[in-house]
Design a protein around this motif. Sequence first.
Motif, PDB file in Angstrom:
ATOM      1  N   VAL A 133       0.839  -1.201   0.000  1.00 34.53           N
ATOM      2  CA  VAL A 133       0.000   0.000   0.000  1.00 34.53           C
ATOM      3  C   VAL A 133       0.870   1.246   0.000  1.00 34.53           C
ATOM      4  N   GLU A 134       1.922   1.229   0.805  1.00 32.21           N
ATOM      5  CA  GLU A 134       2.832   2.373   0.873  1.00 32.21           C
ATOM      6  C   GLU A 134       3.463   2.640  -0.493  1.00 32.21           C
ATOM      7  N   GLN A 135       3.917   1.587  -1.163  1.00 35.91           N
ATOM      8  CA  GLN A 135       4.530   1.736  -2.479  1.00 35.91           C
ATOM      9  C   GLN A 135       3.533   2.270  -3.503  1.00 35.91           C
ATOM     10  N   ALA A 136       2.279   1.828  -3.406  1.00 37.10           N
ATOM     11  CA  ALA A 136       1.250   2.289  -4.340  1.00 37.10           C
ATOM     12  C   ALA A 136       0.996   3.786  -4.182  1.00 37.10           C
ATOM     13  N   ILE A 137       0.954   4.254  -2.938  1.00 37.30           N
ATOM     14  CA  ILE A 137       0.734   5.689  -2.695  1.00 37.30           C
ATOM     15  C   ILE A 137       1.894   6.502  -3.248  1.00 37.30           C
ATOM     16  N   ASP A 155      -6.372   3.417  17.731  1.00 34.31           N
ATOM     17  CA  ASP A 155      -6.749   4.822  17.608  1.00 34.31           C
ATOM     18  C   ASP A 155      -5.727   5.630  16.817  1.00 34.31           C
ATOM     19  N   LYS A 156      -4.785   4.936  16.169  1.00 36.57           N
ATOM     20  CA  LYS A 156      -3.811   5.600  15.308  1.00 36.57           C
ATOM     21  C   LYS A 156      -3.780   4.906  13.960  1.00 36.57           C
ATOM     22  N   ALA A 157      -3.852   5.679  12.883  1.00 32.31           N
ATOM     23  CA  ALA A 157      -3.805   5.101  11.550  1.00 32.31           C
ATOM     24  C   ALA A 157      -2.403   4.593  11.246  1.00 32.31           C
ATOM     25  N   ASP A 158      -2.298   3.686  10.277  1.00 32.14           N
ATOM     26  CA  ASP A 158      -0.999   3.110   9.935  1.00 32.14           C
ATOM     27  C   ASP A 158      -0.071   4.126   9.284  1.00 32.14           C
ATOM     28  N   PHE A 159      -0.648   5.068   8.508  1.00 34.86           N
ATOM     29  CA  PHE A 159       0.162   6.057   7.805  1.00 34.86           C
ATOM     30  C   PHE A 159      -0.458   7.442   7.946  1.00 34.86           C
ATOM     31  N   GLU A 160       0.406   8.449   7.845  1.00 29.33           N
ATOM     32  CA  GLU A 160      -0.062   9.831   7.777  1.00 29.33           C
ATOM     33  C   GLU A 160       0.516  10.449   6.504  1.00 29.33           C
ATOM     34  N   LEU A 161      -0.373  10.852   5.595  1.00 35.09           N
ATOM     35  CA  LEU A 161       0.026  11.395   4.305  1.00 35.09           C
ATOM     36  C   LEU A 161      -0.174  12.904   4.312  1.00 35.09           C
ATOM     37  N   THR A 162       0.905  13.635   4.044  1.00 35.70           N
ATOM     38  CA  THR A 162       0.825  15.092   3.949  1.00 35.70           C
ATOM     39  C   THR A 162       1.092  15.496   2.514  1.00 35.70           C
ATOM     40  N   HIS A 163       0.137  16.217   1.919  1.00 35.99           N
ATOM     41  CA  HIS A 163       0.283  16.643   0.532  1.00 35.99           C
ATOM     42  C   HIS A 163      -0.302  18.038   0.416  1.00 35.99           C
ATOM     43  N   GLY A 164       0.551  19.003   0.162  1.00 31.66           N
ATOM     44  CA  GLY A 164       0.087  20.380   0.174  1.00 31.66           C
ATOM     45  C   GLY A 164      -0.311  20.770   1.581  1.00 31.66           C
ATOM     46  N   SER A 165      -1.515  21.315   1.720  1.00 31.48           N
ATOM     47  CA  SER A 165      -1.995  21.735   3.040  1.00 31.48           C
ATOM     48  C   SER A 165      -2.888  20.680   3.691  1.00 31.48           C
ATOM     49  N   VAL A 170      -4.130   7.159   6.583  1.00 32.39           N
ATOM     50  CA  VAL A 170      -4.350   5.957   5.772  1.00 32.39           C
ATOM     51  C   VAL A 170      -4.251   4.735   6.680  1.00 32.39           C
ATOM     52  N   GLU A 171      -5.311   3.948   6.701  1.00 37.67           N
ATOM     53  CA  GLU A 171      -5.363   2.729   7.516  1.00 37.67           C
ATOM     54  C   GLU A 171      -5.490   1.526   6.592  1.00 37.67           C
ATOM     55  N   SER A 172      -4.589   0.542   6.747  1.00 39.38           N
ATOM     56  CA  SER A 172      -4.663  -0.671   5.933  1.00 39.38           C
ATOM     57  C   SER A 172      -5.296  -1.796   6.746  1.00 39.38           C
ATOM     58  N   LYS A 173      -6.147  -2.568   6.086  1.00 46.01           N
ATOM     59  CA  LYS A 173      -6.844  -3.681   6.736  1.00 46.01           C
ATOM     60  C   LYS A 173      -6.686  -4.929   5.872  1.00 46.01           C
ATOM     61  N   PHE A 174      -5.839  -5.842   6.361  1.00 44.74           N
ATOM     62  CA  PHE A 174      -5.541  -7.058   5.602  1.00 44.74           C
ATOM     63  C   PHE A 174      -6.440  -8.208   6.037  1.00 44.74           C
ATOM     64  N   LYS A 175      -6.936  -8.961   5.065  1.00 40.86           N
ATOM     65  CA  LYS A 175      -7.726 -10.167   5.326  1.00 40.86           C
ATOM     66  C   LYS A 175      -7.000 -11.370   4.730  1.00 40.86           C
ATOM     67  N   TYR A 176      -6.863 -12.434   5.524  1.00 36.91           N
ATOM     68  CA  TYR A 176      -6.276 -13.653   4.989  1.00 36.91           C
ATOM     69  C   TYR A 176      -7.111 -14.186   3.827  1.00 36.91           C
ATOM     70  N   ASP A 177      -8.416 -14.105   3.970  1.00 43.08           N
ATOM     71  CA  ASP A 177      -9.323 -14.525   2.902  1.00 43.08           C
ATOM     72  C   ASP A 177     -10.046 -13.282   2.389  1.00 43.08           C
ATOM     73  N   GLU A 198      -8.372  16.749   9.116  1.00 45.45           N
ATOM     74  CA  GLU A 198      -7.899  15.443   8.684  1.00 45.45           C
ATOM     75  C   GLU A 198      -8.985  14.682   7.926  1.00 45.45           C
ATOM     76  N   ALA A 199      -8.544  13.830   7.014  1.00 47.09           N
ATOM     77  CA  ALA A 199      -9.433  12.894   6.328  1.00 47.09           C
ATOM     78  C   ALA A 199      -8.864  11.491   6.538  1.00 47.09           C
ATOM     79  N   LEU A 200      -9.673  10.475   6.280  1.00 44.95           N
ATOM     80  CA  LEU A 200      -9.250   9.093   6.526  1.00 44.95           C
ATOM     81  C   LEU A 200      -9.558   8.225   5.312  1.00 44.95           C
ATOM     82  N   LEU A 201      -8.550   7.500   4.853  1.00 44.69           N
ATOM     83  CA  LEU A 201      -8.718   6.520   3.785  1.00 44.69           C
ATOM     84  C   LEU A 201      -8.416   5.138   4.347  1.00 44.69           C
ATOM     85  N   VAL A 202      -9.361   4.228   4.220  1.00 45.00           N
ATOM     86  CA  VAL A 202      -9.185   2.851   4.675  1.00 45.00           C
ATOM     87  C   VAL A 202      -8.977   1.976   3.446  1.00 45.00           C
TER      88      VAL A 202
END
Length: 249
Positions: A133-137, A155-165, A170-177, A198-202
């Motif tokens: 996911v990190e590489q894709a971003i 209560d903390k997302a996996d990543f924090e993306l700063t772009h402009g202002s 960004v929170e990643s959620k992996f499923k085995y299936d 802030e905004a949130l992308l899952v």
Amino acid sequence: MTHTNSASERNHGGMSLWARRGLVGGGCVSWAAGAVATFVGGEGSGAVALIGSGALASLLGLIGRWPSKISVSGNEISWYELKETVDEQIEAAQDAGNEGAVHELEELRHRLEEMQRTGTATRHPAADYDDAVEQAIHRILPGATLRKTVGRSRDKADFELTHGSKVLLVESKFKYDPRRPFQGTTLAPLLARLTDNEALLVVTNSLDTRGAGAVISDHQDRVQIITWASPNDDSALRAALDRLLGEDS
């Protein structure tokens, strides 16, 4: 806490740095699996033992030596007992029809067996998914600053993306299936701490995210959930980033 080593272990008892890291990681997984097992049903004592064994595994990683037995307050636990406890919890999860817990516990058993046999363990697939996911971003927004959160917390997302202002969590959620739906039940702490700027992308590899829609219904203006499994899904990721970052993207 005491530990006992065999003769061969006394000669080669020191763990490599990677082995110690793997054991600590495996202990954390065991601890989490015990928490899952408590909600699955079955014998509560087994779940408690699983949580306890996870804590012990983490401690062993810090000690840096492989014991054949561990003694805490006069009680001993062996690798066989660890495996037996996990097997019991797998059976309980199967009886309860909780396939997600079964997958998690089976992965834990595999990793514990691998650590016992080789002194190290393969990387957890959820960590590989985070990296993908990190590489894709970075592919889509090469000029963005992407900071990975240290440690795991609901209560903390996996990543924090700063772009402009803009700041996008960004929170990643992996499923085995991937066929198992993502219900969004773990998102509440993240949504509660989301600030006005802030905004949130899952991002999840689950093919069914409809159940999570109700969880984010009050935040749809700045929260989005998408399915991403490979670079073939980059277009969906790009569209979500454009929407949540607005003109700054």
